[in-house]
Design a protein around this motif. Structure first.
Motif, short mmCIF file in Angstrom:
data_model
loop_
_atom_site.label_atom_id
_atom_site.label_comp_id
_atom_site.label_asym_id
_atom_site.label_seq_id
_atom_site.Cartn_x
_atom_site.Cartn_y
_atom_site.Cartn_z
N UNK A 78 0.99 -1.29 -0.22
CA UNK A 78 0.07 0.30 0.06
C UNK A 78 1.11 1.10 -0.42
N UNK A 79 2.02 1.30 0.00
CA UNK A 79 2.95 2.58 0.05
C UNK A 79 2.39 3.27 0.84
N UNK A 80 2.70 4.27 0.10
CA UNK A 80 2.48 6.05 0.83
C UNK A 80 0.97 5.82 1.94
N UNK A 81 0.79 4.53 1.64
CA UNK A 81 -0.93 4.25 3.14
C UNK A 81 -0.61 4.34 4.31
N UNK A 82 0.98 3.97 4.39
CA UNK A 82 1.61 3.58 5.12
C UNK A 82 1.49 5.07 6.36
N UNK A 83 1.40 5.66 5.41
CA UNK A 83 2.03 7.16 6.21
C UNK A 83 0.81 7.62 7.41
N UNK A 84 -0.21 6.75 6.69
CA UNK A 84 -1.21 7.39 7.58
C UNK A 84 -0.99 6.43 8.94
N UNK A 85 -0.70 5.36 8.70
CA UNK A 85 -0.67 4.51 10.18
C UNK A 85 0.31 4.84 10.82
N UNK A 248 6.27 4.17 4.12
CA UNK A 248 5.78 2.61 3.17
C UNK A 248 6.10 1.69 2.57
N UNK A 249 6.33 0.62 4.45
CA UNK A 249 6.82 -0.65 3.77
C UNK A 249 4.93 -1.99 3.83
N UNK A 250 4.10 -1.42 4.26
CA UNK A 250 2.95 -2.23 4.12
C UNK A 250 2.44 -2.27 3.13
N UNK A 251 2.05 -3.88 3.46
CA UNK A 251 0.69 -4.15 2.44
C UNK A 251 -0.53 -4.53 3.54
#
Length: 323
Positions: A78-85, A248-251
């Protein structure tokens, strides 16, 4: 996203307040199938109305070599959606009194360069207004991105350059901001960023198909990445995701991301007053918030002959590739 050069298998997730009939869901399906046939979309689409899923479907291939199709259960980076977490973890620690939103980098990372770190606040890191240059550029990707770096070396080598502007005065997207936030989370909790993510967000929300996709990790139902050139799809260049960890390392999957977005409207993870700060858009800096871009405006026509939808209100929270 990680880089303008990396492919994106897109997860499209709509959680909205407008009334979608089944006929509208069919039109969205028709639209996405057309994009897929044109080679413009491979991924998963999930649409929910008032918590009820009305469209959940995969398009294209998770693995082109074996012609394995995408589904709603496919795991995507999910790339930069990681930043939300990462942003949520920071605000949870602020809520607990372990961090201050106006605290400085060097309040927590004492080894960071003092001249910059004593000026840049956590809020400026969260909103990409720190002035710290982004390491993820053409000089880093893809050659240097293939290597794994110890975090202290990585910060000193790639995240300690001279600022590009005075902190707080401008916006400039920087993965480095969120790498530093991840290290601050680790420093104040004594636990890894990944453990904090699991304990504070993924387990409470029962996001069982979400996690950190570090290089070499074997994941079931994981989509592979591809780059499309002028003639064909080719495999994505290898990068070591350790370099992008809290940035940015999440899935995740479409269904898990629905659980994530639903949490924005309750206090299961964070009290309302802190959520309001987290999602407050800096309109003079391109509507950036903390880990998201937040817009409040009606949809226009996505494609006149296929879909026209109006809504009274929607909070649209996205991760954006500035490139």
């Amino acid at each position: 996203m990680l880089s303008k050069n990396l492919p994106a298998l897109i997860i499209l997730l709509a959680v909205s307040t407008f009334s979608f009939a089944q006929t509208t869901a069919k039109k969205v399906d028709d639209l996405m199938r057309q994009y897929n046939l044109l080679g413009q979309f491979d991924g998963a689409v999930l649409i929910a109305e008032n918590g009820k899923i009305i469209l959940k479907k995969g398009y294209g291939f998770a693995n082109r070599e074996w012609q394995i199709p995408n589904s709603a259960e496919t795991k995507f980076r999910i790339g930069s959606v990681t930043k939300q977490f990462t942003s949520m973890l920071i605000f949870q620690l602020v809520q607990e009194g372990k961090l201050k939103i106006d605290g400085k980098i060097t309040d927590y990372l004492t080894d960071y360069r003092q001249d910059t770190g004593s000026k840049v606040t956590l809020y400026q890191l969260l909103t990409h207004t720190s002035g710290i240059p982004d390491w993820d550029n053409e000089s880093f990707f893809p050659e240097k991105a293939r290597n794994r770096y110890e975090s202290a070396y990585f910060i000193k080598t790639f995240l300690s350059g001279d600022p590009t502007f005075e902190s707080g005065t401008k916006f400039s997207y920087s993965n480095g901001d969120y790498f530093l936030l991840g290290k601050i989370i680790e420093k104040v909790t004594g636990k890894s960023w990944e453990n904090n993510l699991q304990e504070r967000i993924l387990t409470p929300l029962q996001m069982k198909n979400t996690g950190v996709d570090l290089s070499g990790k074997v994941l079931s139902k994981k989509a592979l990445g591809y780059v499309r050139n002028d003639k064909e799809f080719v495999g994505e260049p290898y990068v070591d995701l350790q370099n992008y960890y809290s940035a940015g390392a999440m899935y995740s999957t479409a269904e898990d991301l629905l659980l994530w977005f639903q949490s924005f409207d309750n206090e299961k993870l964070l009290a309302k007053k802190f959520r309001e700060i987290m999602f407050k858009a800096l309109e003079d800096k391109g509507f950036v918030a903390c880990g998201s871009w937040v817009y409040s405006k009606p949809f226009g026509k996505l494609k006149p002959q296929l879909i026209e939808a109006k809504r009274k209100h929607q909070r649209f929270s996205i991760a954006h590739d500035p490139h």
